[in-house]
Every structure is written in C-alpha cells, then in structure tokens.
Design a protein around this motif. Sequence first.
Motif, PDB file in Angstrom:
ATOM      1  N   UNK A  31       0.863  -1.182   0.000  1.00  0.00           N
ATOM      2  CA  UNK A  31       0.000   0.000   0.000  1.00  0.00           C
ATOM      3  C   UNK A  31       0.895   1.226   0.000  1.00  0.00           C
ATOM      4  N   UNK A  32       1.261   1.737  -1.195  1.00  0.00           N
ATOM      5  CA  UNK A  32       2.242   2.829  -1.280  1.00  0.00           C
ATOM      6  C   UNK A  32       1.718   4.179  -0.771  1.00  0.00           C
ATOM      7  N   UNK A  33       0.411   4.292  -0.557  1.00  0.00           N
ATOM      8  CA  UNK A  33      -0.139   5.573  -0.098  1.00  0.00           C
ATOM      9  C   UNK A  33      -0.854   5.383   1.227  1.00  0.00           C
ATOM     10  N   UNK A  34      -0.500   6.221   2.176  1.00  0.00           N
ATOM     11  CA  UNK A  34      -1.165   6.177   3.470  1.00  0.00           C
ATOM     12  C   UNK A  34      -2.513   6.876   3.385  1.00  0.00           C
ATOM     13  N   UNK A  35      -3.487   6.383   4.176  1.00  0.00           N
ATOM     14  CA  UNK A  35      -4.817   6.961   4.198  1.00  0.00           C
ATOM     15  C   UNK A  35      -4.832   8.142   5.164  1.00  0.00           C
ATOM     16  N   UNK A  36      -5.064   9.378   4.661  1.00  0.00           N
ATOM     17  CA  UNK A  36      -5.049  10.533   5.570  1.00  0.00           C
ATOM     18  C   UNK A  36      -6.286  10.605   6.446  1.00  0.00           C
ATOM     19  N   UNK A  37      -7.324   9.809   6.149  1.00  0.00           N
ATOM     20  CA  UNK A  37      -8.526   9.854   6.958  1.00  0.00           C
ATOM     21  C   UNK A  37      -9.416  11.036   6.610  1.00  0.00           C
ATOM     22  N   UNK A  38     -10.490  11.202   7.381  1.00  0.00           N
ATOM     23  CA  UNK A  38     -11.447  12.278   7.156  1.00  0.00           C
ATOM     24  C   UNK A  38     -11.231  13.405   8.160  1.00  0.00           C
ATOM     25  N   UNK A  39     -11.444  14.653   7.737  1.00  0.00           N
ATOM     26  CA  UNK A  39     -11.329  15.765   8.689  1.00  0.00           C
ATOM     27  C   UNK A  39     -12.484  15.723   9.677  1.00  0.00           C
ATOM     28  N   UNK A  40     -12.345  16.393  10.812  1.00  0.00           N
ATOM     29  CA  UNK A  40     -13.441  16.423  11.798  1.00  0.00           C
ATOM     30  C   UNK A  40     -14.683  17.068  11.190  1.00  0.00           C
ATOM     31  N   UNK A  41     -15.821  16.506  11.515  1.00  0.00           N
ATOM     32  CA  UNK A  41     -17.084  17.029  10.981  1.00  0.00           C
ATOM     33  C   UNK A  41     -17.467  18.330  11.675  1.00  0.00           C
ATOM     34  N   UNK A  42     -17.801  19.336  10.869  1.00  0.00           N
ATOM     35  CA  UNK A  42     -18.235  20.615  11.408  1.00  0.00           C
ATOM     36  C   UNK A  42     -19.732  20.763  11.194  1.00  0.00           C
ATOM     37  N   UNK A  43     -20.460  20.997  12.260  1.00  0.00           N
ATOM     38  CA  UNK A  43     -21.909  21.128  12.186  1.00  0.00           C
ATOM     39  C   UNK A  43     -22.297  22.476  11.598  1.00  0.00           C
ATOM     40  N   UNK A  44     -23.349  22.458  10.775  1.00  0.00           N
ATOM     41  CA  UNK A  44     -23.906  23.697  10.244  1.00  0.00           C
ATOM     42  C   UNK A  44     -24.850  24.290  11.277  1.00  0.00           C
ATOM     43  N   UNK A 118     -30.494  23.103  -4.644  1.00  0.00           N
ATOM     44  CA  UNK A 118     -29.140  23.312  -4.115  1.00  0.00           C
ATOM     45  C   UNK A 118     -29.193  23.799  -2.673  1.00  0.00           C
ATOM     46  N   UNK A 119     -30.088  24.759  -2.378  1.00  0.00           N
ATOM     47  CA  UNK A 119     -30.195  25.271  -1.006  1.00  0.00           C
ATOM     48  C   UNK A 119     -30.662  24.180  -0.051  1.00  0.00           C
ATOM     49  N   UNK A 120     -31.567  23.355  -0.501  1.00  0.00           N
ATOM     50  CA  UNK A 120     -32.045  22.235   0.303  1.00  0.00           C
ATOM     51  C   UNK A 120     -30.893  21.276   0.634  1.00  0.00           C
ATOM     52  N   UNK A 121     -30.113  20.933  -0.395  1.00  0.00           N
ATOM     53  CA  UNK A 121     -29.016  19.979  -0.189  1.00  0.00           C
ATOM     54  C   UNK A 121     -27.927  20.553   0.718  1.00  0.00           C
ATOM     55  N   UNK A 122     -27.637  21.843   0.583  1.00  0.00           N
ATOM     56  CA  UNK A 122     -26.524  22.434   1.331  1.00  0.00           C
ATOM     57  C   UNK A 122     -26.865  22.781   2.780  1.00  0.00           C
ATOM     58  N   UNK A 123     -28.151  22.987   3.059  1.00  0.00           N
ATOM     59  CA  UNK A 123     -28.500  23.440   4.409  1.00  0.00           C
ATOM     60  C   UNK A 123     -29.298  22.445   5.220  1.00  0.00           C
ATOM     61  N   UNK A 124     -30.052  21.558   4.590  1.00  0.00           N
ATOM     62  CA  UNK A 124     -30.952  20.682   5.346  1.00  0.00           C
ATOM     63  C   UNK A 124     -30.638  19.201   5.204  1.00  0.00           C
ATOM     64  N   UNK A 125     -30.167  18.791   4.060  1.00  0.00           N
ATOM     65  CA  UNK A 125     -29.816  17.378   3.921  1.00  0.00           C
ATOM     66  C   UNK A 125     -28.558  17.070   4.707  1.00  0.00           C
ATOM     67  N   UNK A 126     -28.411  15.820   5.088  1.00  0.00           N
ATOM     68  CA  UNK A 126     -27.235  15.421   5.870  1.00  0.00           C
ATOM     69  C   UNK A 126     -25.958  15.638   5.059  1.00  0.00           C
ATOM     70  N   UNK A 127     -24.959  16.212   5.729  1.00  0.00           N
ATOM     71  CA  UNK A 127     -23.687  16.441   5.041  1.00  0.00           C
ATOM     72  C   UNK A 127     -22.557  15.643   5.676  1.00  0.00           C
TER      73      UNK A 127
END
Length: 354
Positions: A31-44, A118-127
């Motif tokens: 596995x030549x590339x290390x997995x950097x993982x996910x950044x901490x989730x920031x709540x809207x 777009x507004x629905x997806x960015x503000x109300x749907x789970x991110x």
Amino acid sequence: MSSQDIPEENLPAQQAAEHGHGGVSVADEKHPFADPGLPPHEHRIQDVDERAAKRSERTVALLFTISMLATIGFIASYVAIPHDESIFVFPLGHINALNFALGLTLGVALFAIGAGAVHWARTLMSDAEVADERHPIEAPPEVRAKVHSDFKQGAKESAIGRRKLIRNTMFGALTLVPLSGVVLLRDLGPLPHEKLRHTLWAKGKRLVNMNTNLPLRPEDVAVGSLTFAKPSGLEETDEDFQEQIAKAALMIVRLQPENIKDKRELDWSHQGIVAYSKICTHVGCPISLYEQQTHHVLCPCHQSTFDLSDGARVIFGPAGHALPQLRIGVDSEGYLQALGDFEEPVGPAFWERG
C-alpha cells in the motif's frame, strides 16, 4: 508528501478511532499511499438551531413556489400574448413580446427549481461524510456464471426461439409503439402541404424592379446587367412579405441570344432576357454576384456557382441542382410578365420534394 509529513492527529489510525474509518496508517510496498482519513465534521447552524433550519425550509419552499408561479406565467403568456406583438426592453430594443415572456418565465421556473434544490441539499440534507472501501466493479465469476445460466434457462422456458409467431409479432409491436410518439409531432405546427412548391408568380404577373418598385420593360434591362425583381402586387408593407419574397425573389440578366446554350432557357427567355430564382439551391442564401464575361452567378455564402448561359446549372460548390427558371414574355403594354409559376420548387431540396 510522505507519511512522515502527515500530522499525527490526521493519521489514519487516529481517524479510524475517531470516525470508524479503517485504512492503512503507514505506506509500505503493498500500500504505497497512506490513508489521511477524514477531517473532523463541522456542524452547520441548521444542524444545531431549529429556527435556522425552519428559515432554510421556508426559503426552499419559496423558491419552489416561485417556480410554480413562473410556470403558470409561461402558460398564461403562451395563451394570452399575440405572436406578432413587440415591446421595447432596454437595452435590447424592440423584441417579440411572446418570446421575451416565454424565455423569462421558463428561465425563472428552471432557475428557482435548481436554486431550491441546491439550497435544500446544502443546508438541510445530511452532510456527514461517509467513507466506503473500494471494491471490484465486476461481478465475481460465480455470479456471472449464475446470470448467464439464468438467462439461458429463461430463454429456453419462454420458447422464444421455437415460437416464431410470438417472437416476430412481439418485435413488430415493439417497433410500431414508438410511432405513437412520432404522431405527436403533428402538433408542432401546420403541415407545409404544397406551399413550398408554389410562389406568387403566375401568368400575367408583371416583373417589378426591387429598387424602383416600377414594372420593367425589356429596354430597362441592359446586356450584362443584373436586376432583382418581385411579382407585382407584393409590397414590403404586407404582413407576409418576408415569407413570400423568400420564394419569389427573382434575378434578371440579359444575354446575347447567341450566347444561350440551353434550348429551353432560350425558349423561356425574351430577347435574351432570362429570369432565374435568386434563392440558392444549397441552403437558401440570396445570390447577388454576377460575372458578365462568363455569365456566372455566385452565391456569397458557400460559393456555389451557376452558369446562366447554360440553364443555370451548377459548375462549382455544394449546391445540388440548377436554379429554377421563370418563363417570361411581354404583355400588351410592353411590360415584362411571367407566363406561369416556376415549374419546380425554389431553394434547397426538402423532404417532400418530388
């Protein structure tokens, strides 16, 4: 960037512990590339404040409502606004009112739907970001073998190979069903019928100079000159002028009779004056360039060239056939007149041309 350069809190092992995401923490040969993982989730703000979520909900609903109203406006505009009405819109100037209304209402309707989604997806749907391990796209060999086996078994049980009558009638039905949709194309507009085959030219119609708006006499046409004409009775103020002149536009050239090679052209001329359609048979551009030494006319759009001394046949360019000739003579007052309509449709070939 090597695995040693990754901050400790971003290493896959640490991320796996925090986010439940496994991965390779250190690069190796396998596995030549290390997995950097996910950044901490920031709540809207909508995730933690219900009032903000309600505001976003109302905003999305408002956009969808605007879209509905714009669609209703589109239908109302189509029904209520006359197709020939024009309005002044700065800075566009005078434009067709119906086209402007249809374009504006349809644009608002589509934009409002898109903006609301777009507004629905960015503000109300789970991110929340979810990592999914990669896996082979193709099915395992045993699954493919099972699918092939099931298909063969189904084909055998259906007896489609043995029941030829059923098979052929099924194919016929599936072929004809799409014709139902083709029939709906009839509502796109009136059928052309034979209006593309005929022009305003008829026996007794005088040839009127397009520049002076006066009927032409033979002595008005000099040898080597090019004159454009229209049928008498057609005026620029007529509502259908553009439609009619697009088919009836005529160019008149005077040749020495001995220079005319085509017998029918000579028979249909008057004292060497020949009348041909001005509409190019390639894509319908108006022909306007004449070379008196060679008797050739040139279409400026795609350089189709026609020989007016030889039946206006095509000698160069993409045009598919010669220019139609109008049979002419003189009336009792000495004016040039048509002796009938063109004997073939003018302009480019079309689908119902026989």
